[in-house]
Structures are given as structure tokens and as C-alpha cells.
Design an enzyme around this catalytic site. Structure first.
Site, PDB file in Angstrom:
ATOM      1  N   LYS A 164       0.871  -1.178   0.000  1.00 43.43           N
ATOM      2  CA  LYS A 164       0.000   0.000   0.000  1.00 43.43           C
ATOM      3  C   LYS A 164       0.906   1.226   0.000  1.00 43.43           C
ATOM      4  CE  LYS A 164      -4.338   1.290   2.220  1.00 43.43           C
ATOM      5  NZ  LYS A 164      -5.066   1.591   0.996  1.00 43.43           N
TER       6      LYS A 164
HETATM    7  N1  PMP Z   1      -7.744  -2.244  -2.668  1.00 42.72           N
HETATM    8  C1  PMP Z   1      -7.117  -1.058  -2.711  1.00 42.72           C
HETATM    9  C2  PMP Z   1      -6.337  -0.711  -3.929  1.00 42.72           C
HETATM   10  C3  PMP Z   1      -7.200  -0.180  -1.625  1.00 42.72           C
HETATM   11  O1  PMP Z   1      -6.565   0.993  -1.665  1.00 42.72           O
HETATM   12  C4  PMP Z   1      -7.951  -0.554  -0.492  1.00 42.72           C
HETATM   13  C5  PMP Z   1      -8.024   0.348   0.694  1.00 42.72           C
HETATM   14  N2  PMP Z   1      -8.803   1.481   0.474  1.00 42.72           N
HETATM   15  C6  PMP Z   1      -8.615  -1.789  -0.495  1.00 42.72           C
HETATM   16  C7  PMP Z   1      -8.474  -2.618  -1.602  1.00 42.72           C
HETATM   17  C8  PMP Z   1      -9.436  -2.245   0.667  1.00 42.72           C
HETATM   18  O2  PMP Z   1      -8.605  -2.575   1.765  1.00 42.72           O
HETATM   19  P1  PMP Z   1      -9.073  -2.348   3.260  1.00 42.72           P
HETATM   20  O3  PMP Z   1     -10.287  -3.166   3.460  1.00 42.72           O
HETATM   21  O4  PMP Z   1      -7.926  -2.819   4.080  1.00 42.72           O
HETATM   22  O5  PMP Z   1      -9.340  -0.900   3.418  1.00 42.72           O
END
Ligand code: PMP
Length: 306
Positions: A164
Site C-alpha cells: 500500500k
Molecule cells: N484495494 C485497494 C487498492 C485499496 O486501496 C484498499 C483500501 N482502500 C482496499 C483494496 C481495501 O482494503 P481495506 O479493506 O484494508 O481498506
């Protein structure tokens, strides 16, 4: 919803929005060199703080970015900044069902104009607490209309989708595709032709009573909400599988929904002008949406001292 003031911590010091600055020489700004997390605080409790901080440290490790803080210190900083948010906005977050949103950013820090991370001796650790609202109530009730994008999810041998990082440019390109077509979100495929995820959310379909989401290896971020929803499906005895999703699987699904920290669980009822199922959020989506709300009331590290 009335406008609130964000609470911001930079390297452990609290600032107002007007005074919160990082250098233009920060490599997060110059090169997207850094990592981040988006986290929710429900009723004063940080949802799955541990898993978010673990993902932050894993992302940083891939970039060989030494955060310089312990995991516990990061959680403490989130708690402190959230208490500051509650104080400056005069809100008792324990009695509030409008959850807070936390953005944790760790950038490479100040360097020179060259790319070399060795010129950046100290990362900047930023915590921002505020509210966020991605979708309207009607969109949760009626479902989103999405489009697919021709932009492919990052290849694992370029910038691995599991990291991320502050470099979200392919997500931005895909989001521009969605905007152009007045869609709420765009769906990425990978170069093998399988669905990876949406630009800021994981994607699930329901087919013949089974909940299916792409495996991480198909280019999905290991979403914390995704993981929670898979656990909830197991608790509710709903069959679930991490498996490849093709374009026909997507268009012919009985139900579809997205998961993400900011969006939570949100139904999808149209993709590229095809109606998904009967065009209404389906029964399994509803059960998981409700179960997720229950979970957010149960889970979490309280921002106030015990
Ligand atoms: N995919 C991407 C590309 C993201 O940036 C996110 C977070 N916003 C998610 C999936 C979802 O992850 P999470 O449930 O940990 O927020």
C-alpha cells in the site's frame, strides 16, 4: 453532516490543518516514495488496529523504509490524534455512529532532488483523523454502478499490489475512467484477464450461493475488510472461496459488492450497463453488510484509557 476539523500529527506533534506541513523535498511528494494505511474508528474503537499496523510495516519492509517507530507507538499516536479530533470538534466519539477515518502516512522523508533514498535520513510519520464519506445512503440501499477499466492492475514484478504505497497512479487513471462514465468505481483486471479489485476496494461476487473474491495473487490488496468479510461468511456458514473471477463471471454474477475501510461493504448492481442479478442488492450481500456492522461494534482498541 456538519464540517469537522481534522486532527493531524506529524512526527508526534499535533498541528491544525493550516499549520500541518511537510517539506517539498520529501520523497513522498517528489516520488510517491512511502506507504500508508486507511483505518476506521467505530464508536471510539480502532477497528483491527493490529492488522492495519502489520500491513503498514509489511509495505514499509518491501520498500526498505525504516519507520523508526514501534507498532505500539503508531497505535498510541492514532489514539492520541483521535482524542485530539474528539476534543477540537467537541464530539464524544463513543456515542457517535458516524465513524472516524484515520490516514497514516509514512514517507521516505526529506532528501535532495535525486531519487536516492539514502539521502533521506528520517521518514515523516503523519497521522490524520477526520471523517470521510465515499457514498450516499441511497447508494448503499440501491447499489453502485461500476465500469471495468482497460488499465491493468500493477504487475507483481513492478509495484506489487500488496504494497500500500503512496504511488496510486494506476488507481487514479482507472478512477478517471470511472468518472468519465459517471460510474462510482472502476474494476481492474490483471494481465491474465482475471478480475483483481476496484481502485480503492476489494471486489466480491456471489454465484450459486457462494461468495467469491479474487486471490491476492490475482492483484488484490490484502484488504482488512475483505479478510473480515471472509471470516463473517464462515461464521454465517456461507460458502466462500478465493478464486479467479473472469469477465463473464462478473457480468453473470447473482450479486456483487465491494469492501474497503472507507466504503465498508457496499453493493454493486450494475457493471458496464449490465444489470447484476435482479438489479437490487442481494440477500447474501445484505447479510454480510449487517454482520459487518455488528463486527465493528464488537472489535477494536479504545482510543480512551481503559
Ligand atoms: N484495494 C485497494 C487498492 C485499496 O486501496 C484498499 C483500501 N482502500 C482496499 C483494496 C481495501 O482494503 P481495506 O479493506 O484494508 O481498506
Amino acid at each position: 453532516m456538519c464540517k469537522t476539523l481534522p486532527a493531524i500529527s506529524i512526527n508526534g506533534t499535533l498541528y491544525s490543518r493550516e499549520n500541518a506541513n511537510v517539506s517539498v523535498f520529501d520523497h513522498g511528494f517528489l516520488y510517491g516514495d512511502g506507504v500508508f494505511e486507511g483505518i476506521r474508528i467505530y464508536g471510539g474503537k480502532i477497528f483491527r488496529a493490529d492488522r492495519h499496523v502489520t500491513r503498514l510495516f509489511r509495505s514499509a519492509k518491501v520498500l526498505d523504509l525504516p519507520i523508526g517507530w514501534t507498532r505500539e507507538e503508531i497505535v498510541e499516536e492514532i489514539r492520541k490524534t483521535a482524542r485530539e479530533w474528539a476534543a477540537i470538534n467537541g464530539v464524544d466519539v463513543r456515542n457517535n455512529d458516524d465513524p472516524l477515518y484515520v490516514r497514516v502516512v509514512v514517507s521516505r522523508g526529506d532528501g535532495d532532488l535525486g531519487l536516492d533514498p539514502r539521502k533521506c535520513p528520517k521518514p515523516n510519520v503523519v497521522v490524520i483523523v477526520d471523517r470521510i464519506k465515499l457514498y450516499a445512503k441511497e447508494q448503499y440501499e440501491n447499489g453502485l454502478a461500476l465500469v471495468t477499466t482497460a488499465i491493468r492492475r500493477n504487475l507483481p514484478d513492478t509495484l506489487p499490489p500488496q504494497v500500500k504505497s503512496l504511488n496510486y497512479l494506476s488507481n487514479v487513471l482507472a478512477k478517471l475512467d470511472a468518472n468519465r462514465e459517471n460510474a462510482a468505481e472502476a474494476i481492474f483486471f490483471n494481465t491474465q484477464g482475471y478480475v483483481a479489485e476496484a481502485t480503492a476496494d476489494n471486489l466480491f461476487i456471489v454465484s450459486n450461493g457462494e461468495v467469491v473474491t479474487p486471490p491476492i495473487s490475482d492483484g488484490a490488496l490484502p484488504g482488512i475488510t475483505r479478510e473480515a468479510v471472509l471470516e463473517l461468511a464462515a461464521e454465517l456458514s456461507i460458502p466462500r472461496r478465493e478464486w479467479h473471477i473472469t469477465m463473464p463471471d462478473l457480468f453473470c454474477a447473482d450479486e456483487c459488492f465491494l469492501t474497503g475501510t472507507a466504503a465498508r461493504v457496499v453493493p454493486v448492481t450494475a457493471i458496464n450497463a449490465r444489470t447484476i442479478g435482479n438489479g437490487r442488492p442481494g440477500p447474501i450481500t445484505h447479510r454480510l453488510m449487517e454482520a459487518f456492522v455488528d463486527l465493528t461494534c464488537r472489535d477494536g482498541v479504545c482510543i480512551y484509557d481503559k
